[in-house]
Enzyme design. Structure first.
Site: not given
Ligand code: BMP
Length: 255
Positions: A56-57, A87, A89, A92, A94-96
């Site tokens: 996950k990036t 990740d 998230k 916005d 749909g078009n954006t």
């Molecule tokens: P960590 O285990 O270091 O707390 O990291 C959790 C990861 O999961 C982070 O990359 C964060 O952006 C993501 N995340 C989260 O912690 N809670 C959510 O509800 C949704 C997430 O994407």
């Protein structure tokens, strides 16, 4: 049901690939590689690649990002057999989001097998992402719940999110959630906020154990960040999480 049995029932190729990969490789561990330098990200992908189903990036936190990073990551993903979940998230209209997914500096849809979106804009966000992702066989996760204290993603928001997923089963492959929310084998549940000890950080993150998440709450994939990459020996720590997550899954499918 085993992950690979569930794969047979899914229409989305990324969902099928992920569920099969998990059983083949015997891992339900996703590593959150929240680092800001290329070499750190590549080191995580290379060292921990053999232990994980997903890397996950947050590609926009990498300060020295360039196209070569993606090429090198893609080689590692083939070598070690894991998928990319960016990740991003999206949140916005749909078009954006279509442009944010396809264009810009990162061209996310070219390399990320999986992305995620908030449902606050309504179903148009899924339509926009789908136009870009579906022809490439990509999968989308909806944020149905969050791990952080005080989250507004609960109750009717979560319920509406589930409905949107059910109406888009060709593209929506599952949820970011703290638990299994639907008894549908095609939705894959990914849970962040996981550590070997229950606790929290100073900015609202809340942690549960792999056993609690996979066995008690019936989620499918644990997402672990700092618990692994901030430890003295990330590989040894990743193996511990992998083992804990897999044992909890074995216990779930056999009891
Ligand atoms: P960590 O285990 O270091 O707390 O990291 C959790 C990861 O999961 C982070 O990359 C964060 O952006 C993501 N995340 C989260 O912690 N809670 C959510 O509800 C949704 C997430 O994407």
């Amino acid at each position: 049901m085993k992950y690979s049995e569930r794969a047979k029932q899914c229409v989305n190729p990324t969902a099928q690939r992920l569920l099969n990969l998990m059983d083949e490789k015997q891992t339900n561990l996703a590593v959150a590689a929240d680092v800001t330098k290329k070499f750190e990200l590549l080191k995580i992908a290379d060292t921990l690649g053999p232990e994980i189903c997903i890397l996950k990036t947050h590609i926009d936190i990498v300060e020295d990002f360039d196209k070569e990073l993606i090429d090198e990551l893609q080689n590692l993903s083939e070598q070690h057999n894991f998928l990319f979940f960016e990740d991003r998230k999206f949140a916005d209209i749909g078009n954006t989001v279509k442009h944010q997914y396809r264009d810009g500096i990162y061209h996310i849809s070219d390399w990320a097998h999986i992305v995620n979106a908030h449902t606050v804009p309504g179903p148009g966000i899924i339509d926009g992402l789908k136009e870009v992702g579906l022809p490439k066989g990509r999968g989308l996760l909806l944020l149905a719940e969050m791990s952080s204290a005080g989250t507004l993603a609960k109750e009717s928001y979560t319920k509406e999110t589930l409905k949107m997923a059910q109406e888009n089963k060709d593209f929506v492959i599952g949820f970011i959630t703290m638990r299994q929310l639907l008894d549908d084998p095609c939705f894959i549940n990914l849970t962040p906020g996981v550590k070997l000890a229950v606790g929290s950080d100073s900015l609202g993150q809340q942690y549960n154990t792999p056993e609690e998440v996979i066995y008690e709450q019936k989620s499918d994939i644990i997402i672990v960040g700092r618990g692994i990459y901030q430890s003295d020996d990330p590989l040894a720590e990743a193996k511990k999480y992998r083992e804990a997550g897999w044992q909890a899954y074995q216990k779930r499918i056999t009891t």
